[in-house]
Design an enzyme around this catalytic site. Structure first.
Site, PDB file in Angstrom:
ATOM      1  CE  LYS A  38      -3.885  -2.231   2.307  1.00  0.00           C
ATOM      2  NZ  LYS A  38      -4.691  -2.324   3.541  1.00  0.00           N
ATOM      3  CB  ALA A  95      -1.929   0.729   8.272  1.00  0.00           C
ATOM      4  CG  ASP A  96      -3.734  -5.120   5.583  1.00  0.00           C
ATOM      5  OD1 ASP A  96      -4.121  -6.169   6.112  1.00  0.00           O
ATOM      6  OD2 ASP A  96      -4.289  -4.587   4.609  1.00  0.00           O
ATOM      7  CD  GLN A  97      -6.248  -5.223  13.159  1.00  0.00           C
ATOM      8  OE1 GLN A  97      -7.411  -4.961  12.832  1.00  0.00           O
ATOM      9  NE2 GLN A  97      -5.723  -4.816  14.285  1.00  0.00           N
TER      10      GLN A  97
END
Length: 195
Positions: free
Chosen positions: A55, A71-73
């Site tokens: 990203k 950001a990622d989760q």
């Protein structure tokens, strides 16, 4: 001051930054997350970090000189990575699967500038879901609305979803998808906030 760009349309991440008084603009990354996940063979934590990298690096070239935050989760349960539920039925099955169990929310944050990664961070929160009743689940499903498909766990921990848990170990902001204190430190180090 270096400008910050959030490479995400996440309302939760946007709200965390706004409430912390961090100036930023939004330029959501348009990456094919499904393709990244299909080719990826690492751990759920490594997947979260890779998605954050993709990203940040997708947006960075069109934002010269600026810091771009990716950001990622990912929800990790029994060694497997889970995505957001597609619909309320899938969310219900996910919540039943997690009932009385512990899962982890693993996250990745990446800052990129001019196409280069300048900082990255991994977070992990252990989430103990209580052994809730079927009656509670029915009420939760009725009241939760869009929460069910907005996050990887089918819950908004900062609100109604808190009722699902017995215990949580980890940073509150990391549970919400943006570990704030390490990020603020990185933003100060890279000139996006006053030291």
């Amino acid at each position: 001051m270096t400008a910050l760009v959030l490479a995400s349309g996440s309302a939760s991440r946007r709200a965390i930054l706004e409430k912390a008084g961090v100036p930023f603009t939004i330029d959501p990354a348009d990456i094919d997350e499904g393709a990244v996940k299909a080719k990826f063979s690492g751990s759920p934590a490594e997947l979260a970090l890779e998605l954050a990298r993709q990203k940040a690096l997708a947006v960075s070239p069109r934002q010269p000189g600026k810091l771009v935050l990716g950001a990622d989760q990912v929800l990790e349960f029994e060694g497997r990575a889970y995505d957001k539920s597609c619909d309320p039925d899938e969310a219900r099955k996910r919540l039943i699967m997690l009932r009385g169990q512990t899962h982890a929310l693993v996250g990745g944050l990446v800052l990129a500038r001019d196409g280069e990664i300048v900082w990255q961070y991994e977070s992990r929160c252990e989430m103990q879901v209580r052994a809730f009743s079927d009656a509670f689940l029915d009420r939760y499903m009725r009241d939760a609305g869009s929460i069910l498909t907005a996050g990887v766990g089918g819950y908004a921990y900062e609100g109604l979803g808190a009722q699902l848990f017995d215990r949580v170990e980890g940073d509150f902001f990391a549970v919400l998808g943006l570990p704030l204190l390490p990020l603020l430190d990185a933003l100060r180090q890279h000139g996006a906030l006053e030291a």
